[in-house]
Design a protein around this motif. Structure first.
Motif, PDB file in Angstrom:
ATOM      1  N   UNK A 179       0.817  -1.213   0.000  1.00  0.00           N
ATOM      2  CA  UNK A 179       0.000   0.000   0.000  1.00  0.00           C
ATOM      3  C   UNK A 179       0.855   1.270   0.000  1.00  0.00           C
ATOM      4  N   UNK A 180       2.171   1.114   0.123  1.00  0.00           N
ATOM      5  CA  UNK A 180       3.096   2.247   0.078  1.00  0.00           C
ATOM      6  C   UNK A 180       4.264   1.899  -0.835  1.00  0.00           C
ATOM      7  N   UNK A 181       4.589   2.842  -1.724  1.00  0.00           N
ATOM      8  CA  UNK A 181       5.760   2.697  -2.581  1.00  0.00           C
ATOM      9  C   UNK A 181       6.678   3.876  -2.281  1.00  0.00           C
ATOM     10  N   UNK A 182       7.874   3.575  -1.818  1.00  0.00           N
ATOM     11  CA  UNK A 182       8.862   4.609  -1.535  1.00  0.00           C
ATOM     12  C   UNK A 182       9.849   4.637  -2.688  1.00  0.00           C
ATOM     13  N   UNK A 183       9.884   5.777  -3.375  1.00  0.00           N
ATOM     14  CA  UNK A 183      10.769   5.948  -4.519  1.00  0.00           C
ATOM     15  C   UNK A 183      12.061   6.622  -4.075  1.00  0.00           C
ATOM     16  N   UNK A 184      13.170   5.952  -4.276  1.00  0.00           N
ATOM     17  CA  UNK A 184      14.482   6.543  -4.051  1.00  0.00           C
ATOM     18  C   UNK A 184      15.026   6.982  -5.404  1.00  0.00           C
ATOM     19  N   UNK A 185      15.885   8.003  -5.434  1.00  0.00           N
ATOM     20  CA  UNK A 185      16.365   8.484  -6.734  1.00  0.00           C
ATOM     21  C   UNK A 185      17.108   7.434  -7.545  1.00  0.00           C
ATOM     22  N   UNK A 186      17.932   6.610  -6.889  1.00  0.00           N
ATOM     23  CA  UNK A 186      18.723   5.620  -7.620  1.00  0.00           C
ATOM     24  C   UNK A 186      20.059   6.192  -8.020  1.00  0.00           C
ATOM     25  N   UNK A 187      20.610   5.696  -9.122  1.00  0.00           N
ATOM     26  CA  UNK A 187      21.940   6.129  -9.538  1.00  0.00           C
ATOM     27  C   UNK A 187      22.087   6.019 -11.054  1.00  0.00           C
ATOM     28  N   UNK A 188      22.417   7.120 -11.663  1.00  0.00           N
ATOM     29  CA  UNK A 188      22.688   7.107 -13.107  1.00  0.00           C
ATOM     30  C   UNK A 188      24.099   6.609 -13.403  1.00  0.00           C
ATOM     31  N   UNK A 189      24.947   6.508 -12.361  1.00  0.00           N
ATOM     32  CA  UNK A 189      26.318   6.055 -12.596  1.00  0.00           C
ATOM     33  C   UNK A 189      26.459   4.541 -12.510  1.00  0.00           C
ATOM     34  N   UNK A 190      25.449   3.838 -12.001  1.00  0.00           N
ATOM     35  CA  UNK A 190      25.491   2.371 -11.938  1.00  0.00           C
ATOM     36  C   UNK A 190      25.081   1.874 -13.316  1.00  0.00           C
ATOM     37  N   UNK A 191      26.048   1.434 -14.085  1.00  0.00           N
ATOM     38  CA  UNK A 191      25.836   1.220 -15.513  1.00  0.00           C
ATOM     39  C   UNK A 191      25.104  -0.058 -15.895  1.00  0.00           C
ATOM     40  N   UNK A 192      25.095  -1.075 -15.055  1.00  0.00           N
ATOM     41  CA  UNK A 192      24.402  -2.300 -15.448  1.00  0.00           C
ATOM     42  C   UNK A 192      22.936  -2.249 -15.058  1.00  0.00           C
ATOM     43  N   UNK A 193      22.643  -2.045 -13.774  1.00  0.00           N
ATOM     44  CA  UNK A 193      21.244  -2.121 -13.315  1.00  0.00           C
ATOM     45  C   UNK A 193      20.543  -0.774 -13.272  1.00  0.00           C
ATOM     46  N   UNK A 194      21.252   0.302 -13.567  1.00  0.00           N
ATOM     47  CA  UNK A 194      20.693   1.650 -13.441  1.00  0.00           C
ATOM     48  C   UNK A 194      20.268   1.948 -12.008  1.00  0.00           C
ATOM     49  N   UNK A 195      21.010   1.432 -11.050  1.00  0.00           N
ATOM     50  CA  UNK A 195      20.784   1.790  -9.659  1.00  0.00           C
ATOM     51  C   UNK A 195      19.702   1.009  -8.951  1.00  0.00           C
ATOM     52  N   UNK A 196      19.712  -0.307  -9.067  1.00  0.00           N
ATOM     53  CA  UNK A 196      18.762  -1.122  -8.308  1.00  0.00           C
ATOM     54  C   UNK A 196      18.831  -0.780  -6.829  1.00  0.00           C
ATOM     55  N   UNK A 197      17.686  -0.848  -6.181  1.00  0.00           N
ATOM     56  CA  UNK A 197      17.627  -0.561  -4.751  1.00  0.00           C
ATOM     57  C   UNK A 197      18.461  -1.553  -3.949  1.00  0.00           C
ATOM     58  N   UNK A 198      18.583  -2.802  -4.406  1.00  0.00           N
ATOM     59  CA  UNK A 198      19.343  -3.793  -3.629  1.00  0.00           C
ATOM     60  C   UNK A 198      20.836  -3.489  -3.585  1.00  0.00           C
ATOM     61  N   UNK A 199      21.278  -2.487  -4.329  1.00  0.00           N
ATOM     62  CA  UNK A 199      22.672  -2.079  -4.275  1.00  0.00           C
ATOM     63  C   UNK A 199      22.997  -1.149  -3.128  1.00  0.00           C
ATOM     64  N   UNK A 200      21.961  -0.594  -2.482  1.00  0.00           N
ATOM     65  CA  UNK A 200      22.271   0.333  -1.396  1.00  0.00           C
ATOM     66  C   UNK A 200      21.245   0.406  -0.275  1.00  0.00           C
ATOM     67  N   UNK A 201      20.123  -0.282  -0.374  1.00  0.00           N
ATOM     68  CA  UNK A 201      19.142  -0.236   0.713  1.00  0.00           C
ATOM     69  C   UNK A 201      18.337  -1.523   0.759  1.00  0.00           C
ATOM     70  N   UNK A 202      17.960  -1.924   1.978  1.00  0.00           N
ATOM     71  CA  UNK A 202      17.099  -3.091   2.139  1.00  0.00           C
ATOM     72  C   UNK A 202      16.355  -2.980   3.469  1.00  0.00           C
ATOM     73  N   UNK A 203      15.227  -3.634   3.522  1.00  0.00           N
ATOM     74  CA  UNK A 203      14.495  -3.716   4.780  1.00  0.00           C
ATOM     75  C   UNK A 203      15.147  -4.777   5.653  1.00  0.00           C
ATOM     76  N   UNK A 204      15.302  -4.485   6.928  1.00  0.00           N
ATOM     77  CA  UNK A 204      15.787  -5.473   7.882  1.00  0.00           C
ATOM     78  C   UNK A 204      14.673  -5.875   8.835  1.00  0.00           C
ATOM     79  N   UNK A 205      13.512  -5.282   8.642  1.00  0.00           N
ATOM     80  CA  UNK A 205      12.308  -5.575   9.403  1.00  0.00           C
ATOM     81  C   UNK A 205      11.218  -4.661   8.881  1.00  0.00           C
ATOM     82  N   UNK A 206       9.978  -4.899   9.243  1.00  0.00           N
ATOM     83  CA  UNK A 206       8.904  -4.018   8.767  1.00  0.00           C
ATOM     84  C   UNK A 206       9.177  -2.559   9.130  1.00  0.00           C
TER      85      UNK A 206
END
Length: 184
Positions: free
Chosen positions: A149-176
């Motif tokens: 019910x909530x989508x949090x948009x992070x800017x990402x990274x234009x310098x990450x050339x393969x995935x275009x800045x996947x969230x798993x490259x710099x952030x993850x949930x460790x609990x709700x």
């Protein structure tokens, strides 16, 4: 290294390893007892991006959301095995398969299990994957497909050339509602 990792994880939870069909016997020997082996050909072993997202219905039912995989924005030629991986795995498992109406990869999405999704603009709202797609349209798709019910948009990274800045490259949930992030 992968076999050692699988054996270490197996001490805490079930492990399933996909293996080239011709290498199943060797994999069984390397993994030892207790790991499930799926004979499944892939182009790239980074299947977090190419496998489906598993969906549960609250009654023990399992299905798959099969995201459209276009090789990280058509960056590499080929990848026929990975383009069809979600469909082939769903068939092997016998789960209902739902082709999703958006191009994305598993590493672009991270949910907390309590209704929140983390995602980056650079890997989803990107002309190399979803030309013309707006955040509002993507929100509706993710909410419907992932039950969030909530989508949090992070800017990402234009310098990450393969995935275009996947969230798993710099952030993850460790609990709700609790995020662990790597800051630049």
């Amino acid at each position: 290294a992968i076999a050692a990792l699988a054996r270490a994880i197996r001490g805490f939870e079930p492990v399933t390893v996909s293996v080239e069909p011709a290498e199943v016997a060797e994999a069984r020997e390397m993994l030892g007892a207790g790991s499930q082996i799926l004979p499944l050909s892939v182009d790239d072993f980074w299947t977090r991006d190419t496998l489906p997202t598993f969906l549960v219905d609250g009654n023990g039912g399992l299905a798959t959301a099969n995201w459209e995989f276009n090789v990280w924005g058509e960056k590499f030629p080929g990848y026929a095995k990975d383009r069809s991986l979600s469909t082939r795995l769903s068939a092997i498992l016998g789960t209902p398969r739902f082709p999703a109406p958006i191009v994305t990869e598993g590493g672009a999405l991270h949910v907390d299990g309590a209704g929140t999704l983390l995602v980056t603009e650079t890997s989803v709202i990107n002309d190399n994957r979803n030309p013309g797609l707006t955040k509002a349209e993507a929100d509706d798709i993710f909410k419907g497909w992932l039950g969030v019910d909530r989508v949090i948009w992070l800017p990402g990274s234009h310098t990450e050339t393969i995935t275009d800045g996947h969230v798993d490259g710099f952030a993850c949930f460790v609990g709700p509602g609790v995020v662990l992030a790597e800051l630049p």
